[in-house]
Write an enzyme that holds these catalytic residues in place. Sequence first.
Site, PDB file in Angstrom:
ATOM      1  N   PRO A 144       0.839  -1.259  -0.077  1.00  0.00           N
ATOM      2  CG  PRO A 144       0.065  -1.120   2.269  1.00  0.00           C
ATOM      3  CD  PRO A 144       0.733  -2.099   1.371  1.00  0.00           C
ATOM      4  CG  MET A 145       3.560   2.433  -1.872  1.00  0.00           C
ATOM      5  SD  MET A 145       5.041   2.401  -3.031  1.00  0.00           S
ATOM      6  CE  MET A 145       4.090   1.312  -4.263  1.00  0.00           C
ATOM      7  CD  GLN A 202      -2.761  -0.459   4.594  1.00  0.00           C
ATOM      8  OE1 GLN A 202      -2.333   0.636   4.112  1.00  0.00           O
ATOM      9  NE2 GLN A 202      -1.782  -1.320   5.183  1.00  0.00           N
ATOM     10  CB  CYS A 259       0.701   4.739   8.489  1.00  0.00           C
ATOM     11  SG  CYS A 259       1.205   6.274   7.913  1.00  0.00           S
ATOM     12  CE  LYS A 309       3.221  -2.972   4.729  1.00  0.00           C
ATOM     13  NZ  LYS A 309       3.748  -2.078   5.080  1.00  0.00           N
ATOM     14  CG  HIS A 360       7.974  -1.837   6.739  1.00  0.00           C
ATOM     15  ND1 HIS A 360       7.559  -0.748   6.604  1.00  0.00           N
ATOM     16  CD2 HIS A 360       8.980  -2.005   6.452  1.00  0.00           C
ATOM     17  CE1 HIS A 360       8.495   0.079   5.881  1.00  0.00           C
ATOM     18  NE2 HIS A 360       9.538  -0.681   5.951  1.00  0.00           N
ATOM     19  CG  ASN A 403       7.110  -3.921   3.302  1.00  0.00           C
ATOM     20  OD1 ASN A 403       6.604  -3.072   3.880  1.00  0.00           O
ATOM     21  ND2 ASN A 403       7.759  -3.746   2.057  1.00  0.00           N
TER      22      ASN A 403
END
Length: 303
Positions: free
Chosen positions: A11-12, A81, A110, A149, A177, A208
């Site tokens: 996801p970006m 997401q 995030c 995530k 991540h 990730n």
Amino acid sequence: MDYQNKLVLAPMVRVGTLSFRMLAAEYGADITYGEEIIDHKLVKCERRLNVASGTTEFVEKGTDNVVFSTCDEEKSRVVFQMGTSDAVRALKASEIVCNDVATIDINMGCPKAFSIQGGMGAALLSKPELIHHILATLKRNLDVPVTCKIRLLKSPADTVELARRIEKLGVPALAVHGRKIADRPRDPAKWDEIADVVAALSIPVIANGDVLEYDDFSRIKTATGAASVMVARGAMWNASIFSPKGKSHWEDVKKKYLRKSILWNNDVKSTKYTIKEMIAHHSCLELPEGKSINKADTLEDLA
């Protein structure tokens, strides 16, 4: 959804719109995450079918602002997401979009101030009871899979403990991540700490961090034992990273992305941002092309 041996688009924000997801899939991505959408935003949306483009759009009521769009072709692989800090609101938002996506994923990684201050993203990592409430509520009420995530916590033991708690809630997979909240992209991803999570869980783990070339997919899998691999920046700079045939020249990928942006009527700001990221990495935004892109107001201008 099968999470074994998959190449996954991360996801970006501003990048992972329909046009970029379709581009990544064309090059070989098996699972494509959309950009994070905040639950507050989605609950203000209504679902519309756009016959002209063949898309399903979630549009902010009373406006023409498309918050999320998808199409039938990607339904089996697209992951929606969501950013959230509230189980009830997360459920309300999920119910709007769940019939048009393969999976709902909760962003718990995030590190940006907007997310942290709103109690979302990485702020959830220190609130295991809230994580439990959100995931349990969604799993109990939705028919689609629910995943999340996360980032690494302060110690490997803390990360493993949280991962185990999440696994007990019945999620089918967990993306990790390999960086901590304070880490920046320039800091090396800690593949060894992802390996600790893999060793502790029985569900598939999606690794990730620092996947910048096609060969890195196998390298991180070998180093961590992860079931699948997720890539963010490496895909943003050149989406053909997913191709086993080797990367295409970034200029060709850039043009292909712009064509898909026009085809799927992608947001101009999103398209400009993504192209500028490609140019900044491979070339220079101070050259004539970069300056022209800054002045572009439409997709036609960009073309």
